[in-house]
Design a protein around this motif. Structure first.
Motif, PDB file in Angstrom:
ATOM      1  N   LEU A  80       0.885  -1.148   0.000  1.00 55.86           N
ATOM      2  CA  LEU A  80       0.000   0.000   0.000  1.00 55.86           C
ATOM      3  C   LEU A  80       0.927   1.203   0.000  1.00 55.86           C
ATOM      4  CD1 LEU A  80      -2.937   1.084   0.190  1.00 55.86           C
ATOM      5  CD2 LEU A  80      -2.594   1.177   2.674  1.00 55.86           C
ATOM      6  N   GLY A  81       1.107   1.811  -1.168  1.00 59.31           N
ATOM      7  CA  GLY A  81       2.160   2.802  -1.327  1.00 59.31           C
ATOM      8  C   GLY A  81       1.652   4.202  -1.599  1.00 59.31           C
ATOM      9  N   CYS A  82       2.554   5.158  -1.440  1.00 58.26           N
ATOM     10  CA  CYS A  82       2.294   6.558  -1.770  1.00 58.26           C
ATOM     11  C   CYS A  82       3.091   6.917  -3.026  1.00 58.26           C
ATOM     12  CB  CYS A  82       2.717   7.471  -0.619  1.00 58.26           C
ATOM     13  SG  CYS A  82       1.941   7.083   0.968  1.00 58.26           S
ATOM     14  N   TYR A  83       2.591   7.835  -3.819  1.00 55.79           N
ATOM     15  CA  TYR A  83       3.282   8.233  -5.045  1.00 55.79           C
ATOM     16  C   TYR A  83       3.306   9.748  -5.169  1.00 55.79           C
ATOM     17  CZ  TYR A  83      -1.481   8.755  -6.865  1.00 55.79           C
ATOM     18  OH  TYR A  83      -2.797   9.126  -7.051  1.00 55.79           O
ATOM     19  N   ARG A  84       4.252  10.234  -5.945  1.00 60.63           N
ATOM     20  CA  ARG A  84       4.358  11.676  -6.209  1.00 60.63           C
ATOM     21  C   ARG A  84       3.411  12.048  -7.341  1.00 60.63           C
ATOM     22  NH1 ARG A  84       7.346  14.054 -10.110  1.00 60.63           N
ATOM     23  NH2 ARG A  84       8.536  12.124 -10.440  1.00 60.63           N
ATOM     24  N   GLU A  85       2.608  13.060  -7.134  1.00 61.72           N
ATOM     25  CA  GLU A  85       1.696  13.526  -8.175  1.00 61.72           C
ATOM     26  C   GLU A  85       2.498  14.221  -9.274  1.00 61.72           C
ATOM     27  OE1 GLU A  85      -1.273  15.907  -6.319  1.00 61.72           O
ATOM     28  OE2 GLU A  85      -1.855  14.321  -4.919  1.00 61.72           O
ATOM     29  N   ALA A  86       2.375  13.701 -10.503  1.00 60.35           N
ATOM     30  CA  ALA A  86       3.203  14.209 -11.595  1.00 60.35           C
ATOM     31  C   ALA A  86       2.410  14.534 -12.853  1.00 60.35           C
ATOM     32  CB  ALA A  86       4.291  13.178 -11.934  1.00 60.35           C
ATOM     33  N   THR A  87       1.167  14.094 -12.944  1.00 60.46           N
ATOM     34  CA  THR A  87       0.383  14.307 -14.157  1.00 60.46           C
ATOM     35  C   THR A  87      -0.917  15.034 -13.819  1.00 60.46           C
ATOM     36  OG1 THR A  87      -0.872  12.231 -13.967  1.00 60.46           O
ATOM     37  CG2 THR A  87       1.280  12.122 -15.061  1.00 60.46           C
ATOM     38  N   LEU A  88      -1.578  15.498 -14.867  1.00 62.03           N
ATOM     39  CA  LEU A  88      -2.862  16.161 -14.682  1.00 62.03           C
ATOM     40  C   LEU A  88      -3.870  15.209 -14.041  1.00 62.03           C
ATOM     41  CD1 LEU A  88      -4.750  18.570 -15.118  1.00 62.03           C
ATOM     42  CD2 LEU A  88      -5.179  17.703 -17.446  1.00 62.03           C
ATOM     43  N   ALA A 147       3.858   6.386 -12.530  1.00 63.91           N
ATOM     44  CA  ALA A 147       4.424   5.818 -13.769  1.00 63.91           C
ATOM     45  C   ALA A 147       5.792   5.198 -13.505  1.00 63.91           C
ATOM     46  CB  ALA A 147       4.526   6.902 -14.840  1.00 63.91           C
ATOM     47  N   GLU A 148       6.607   5.858 -12.699  1.00 62.30           N
ATOM     48  CA  GLU A 148       7.926   5.326 -12.358  1.00 62.30           C
ATOM     49  C   GLU A 148       7.804   4.067 -11.508  1.00 62.30           C
ATOM     50  OE1 GLU A 148      10.468   9.519 -12.306  1.00 62.30           O
ATOM     51  OE2 GLU A 148       9.328   8.902 -10.530  1.00 62.30           O
ATOM     52  N   ILE A 149       6.835   4.041 -10.618  1.00 59.41           N
ATOM     53  CA  ILE A 149       6.614   2.858  -9.790  1.00 59.41           C
ATOM     54  C   ILE A 149       6.172   1.680 -10.647  1.00 59.41           C
ATOM     55  CG2 ILE A 149       5.134   1.892  -7.971  1.00 59.41           C
ATOM     56  CD1 ILE A 149       5.111   4.816  -6.801  1.00 59.41           C
ATOM     57  N   ARG A 150       5.301   1.956 -11.612  1.00 58.49           N
ATOM     58  CA  ARG A 150       4.877   0.891 -12.527  1.00 58.49           C
ATOM     59  C   ARG A 150       6.068   0.310 -13.281  1.00 58.49           C
ATOM     60  NH1 ARG A 150      -0.665   0.705 -13.164  1.00 58.49           N
ATOM     61  NH2 ARG A 150      -1.839   2.578 -12.596  1.00 58.49           N
ATOM     62  N   GLU A 151       6.945   1.174 -13.760  1.00 63.41           N
ATOM     63  CA  GLU A 151       8.111   0.734 -14.540  1.00 63.41           C
ATOM     64  C   GLU A 151       9.085  -0.059 -13.679  1.00 63.41           C
ATOM     65  OE1 GLU A 151      11.644   2.651 -17.378  1.00 63.41           O
ATOM     66  OE2 GLU A 151      10.070   3.929 -16.520  1.00 63.41           O
ATOM     67  N   GLU A 152       9.420   0.468 -12.504  1.00 60.51           N
ATOM     68  CA  GLU A 152      10.364  -0.209 -11.607  1.00 60.51           C
ATOM     69  C   GLU A 152       9.812  -1.542 -11.125  1.00 60.51           C
ATOM     70  OE1 GLU A 152      13.499   0.711  -9.678  1.00 60.51           O
ATOM     71  OE2 GLU A 152      13.776   1.604 -11.654  1.00 60.51           O
ATOM     72  N   SER A 153       8.552  -1.560 -10.749  1.00 62.10           N
ATOM     73  CA  SER A 153       7.968  -2.793 -10.206  1.00 62.10           C
ATOM     74  C   SER A 153       7.867  -3.883 -11.261  1.00 62.10           C
ATOM     75  CB  SER A 153       6.586  -2.505  -9.604  1.00 62.10           C
ATOM     76  OG  SER A 153       5.676  -2.036 -10.578  1.00 62.10           O
ATOM     77  N   ALA A 154       7.679  -3.497 -12.523  1.00 62.83           N
ATOM     78  CA  ALA A 154       7.634  -4.494 -13.591  1.00 62.83           C
ATOM     79  C   ALA A 154       8.970  -5.211 -13.725  1.00 62.83           C
ATOM     80  CB  ALA A 154       7.251  -3.826 -14.906  1.00 62.83           C
ATOM     81  N   ARG A 174       0.428  -6.949  -9.968  1.00 68.06           N
ATOM     82  CA  ARG A 174      -0.726  -6.123 -10.307  1.00 68.06           C
ATOM     83  C   ARG A 174      -0.586  -4.810  -9.553  1.00 68.06           C
ATOM     84  NH1 ARG A 174      -3.683 -10.319  -7.995  1.00 68.06           N
ATOM     85  NH2 ARG A 174      -4.837  -8.778  -6.755  1.00 68.06           N
ATOM     86  N   ILE A 175      -0.956  -3.721 -10.197  1.00 65.07           N
ATOM     87  CA  ILE A 175      -0.854  -2.417  -9.540  1.00 65.07           C
ATOM     88  C   ILE A 175      -2.009  -1.539  -9.999  1.00 65.07           C
ATOM     89  CG2 ILE A 175       0.715  -1.528 -11.307  1.00 65.07           C
ATOM     90  CD1 ILE A 175       2.097   0.091  -9.064  1.00 65.07           C
ATOM     91  N   TRP A 214      -4.786   8.942  -2.224  1.00 64.80           N
ATOM     92  CA  TRP A 214      -3.360   9.212  -2.397  1.00 64.80           C
ATOM     93  C   TRP A 214      -2.505   7.962  -2.176  1.00 64.80           C
ATOM     94  CZ3 TRP A 214      -6.610  12.209   0.733  1.00 64.80           C
ATOM     95  CH2 TRP A 214      -7.041  13.402   0.138  1.00 64.80           C
ATOM     96  N   ARG A 215      -3.009   6.832  -2.632  1.00 63.32           N
ATOM     97  CA  ARG A 215      -2.323   5.563  -2.450  1.00 63.32           C
ATOM     98  C   ARG A 215      -2.412   4.749  -3.741  1.00 63.32           C
ATOM     99  NH1 ARG A 215      -1.560   8.056   1.570  1.00 63.32           N
ATOM    100  NH2 ARG A 215      -1.570   7.377   3.764  1.00 63.32           N
ATOM    101  N   TYR A 216      -1.565   3.716  -3.838  1.00 60.46           N
ATOM    102  CA  TYR A 216      -1.707   2.697  -4.868  1.00 60.46           C
ATOM    103  C   TYR A 216      -1.591   1.337  -4.193  1.00 60.46           C
ATOM    104  CZ  TYR A 216       3.391   2.038  -4.646  1.00 60.46           C
ATOM    105  OH  TYR A 216       4.677   1.786  -4.207  1.00 60.46           O
ATOM    106  N   LEU A 217      -2.116   0.326  -4.823  1.00 60.12           N
ATOM    107  CA  LEU A 217      -2.015  -1.046  -4.321  1.00 60.12           C
ATOM    108  C   LEU A 217      -1.225  -1.875  -5.321  1.00 60.12           C
ATOM    109  CD1 LEU A 217      -2.828  -3.347  -2.345  1.00 60.12           C
ATOM    110  CD2 LEU A 217      -4.822  -3.725  -3.813  1.00 60.12           C
TER     111      LEU A 217
END
Length: 216
Positions: free
Chosen positions: A121-129, A179-186, A193-194, A200-203
């Motif tokens: 259960l992670g937090c991410y930096r807001e980078a896109t619209l 997006a960076e988390i998706r790339e690194e985790s892959a 699955r993400i 303000w979280r991702y799973l």
């Protein structure tokens, strides 16, 4: 205010428990609430956090309970801790991975048993619209949840421990975008699955499948 975003998603994380789970690791255990939910299911839990104050408070709260599973609270830094391979059926990280290099997930993966599950259960930096749009959408919903929880917990007799205050762990802003988390985790967790969550979280869910057992 009493509404806690991590606590809100506990049930979502518990849905990913393997059916035969016997051992678990929680990274960034904080007050120990999630560890206690695991122990209530008879699971043996190693719960770690770098903050000595929250670990001390978690131990104190846990000492008054009689749970089916044992919890071992330890002050530890996951980046320096040695984890034995093939040890845990379930590993949970609640808003803690952004405090350490993301490649730390490789160590966690190596410590999973065959068919074990890692949930983040992670937090991410807001980078896109869209990131900012979801954040704005979450604000009024967050306010309603806070009001509802506050009302419920202020009712007479609603909580035996009302008035007690657990220490708060230090907070570090996340440096990686979703997006960076998706790339690194892959790369580190193939087949994971993400998905984005509202508050303000991702799973992220990774199943350590046995060789030849197929993919998700």
């Amino acid at each position: 205010m009493p509404f806690n975003h991590n606590d809100h998603y506990h049930d979502l994380l518990l849905r990913e428990l393997p059916a035969s789970c016997r051992t678990a690791l929680e990274v960034g255990c904080g007050t120990g609430r999630f560890a206690r939910k695991l122990a209530l299911r008879g699971i043996e839990v190693d719960a770690i956090d770098v903050d000595s104050h929250v670990v001390t408070a978690a131990r104190k709260q846990n000492s008054a309970l009689d749970l089916p599973g044992q919890i071992r609270f330890e002050r530890a830094d996951i980046t320096r801790l040695t984890l034995a391979p093939d040890t845990y059926d379930y590993i949970a990280c609640l808003a803690s991975i952004h405090h350490v290099p993301f490649e730390t997930v490789q160590k966690l993966r190596a410590s999973l048993t065959a068919n074990g599950v890692l949930v983040i259960l992670g937090c991410y930096r807001e980078a896109t619209l869209w990131d900012h749009t979801v954040s704005l959408l979450a604000v009024p919903v967050n306010a309603m949840w806070r009001a509802a929880v506050l009302f419920r917990e202020n009712r007479p007799g609603s909580r035996a421990d009302q008035g007690t205050q657990s220490p708060s762990a230090p907070v570090t802003p996340p440096s990686m975008s979703l997006a960076e988390i998706r790339e690194e985790s892959a790369t580190h967790l193939p087949g994971r699955r993400i998905r984005r969550l509202l508050f303000w979280r991702y799973l992220l869910v990774f199943h350590n499948l046995k060789e030849g057992s197929g993919s998700e």
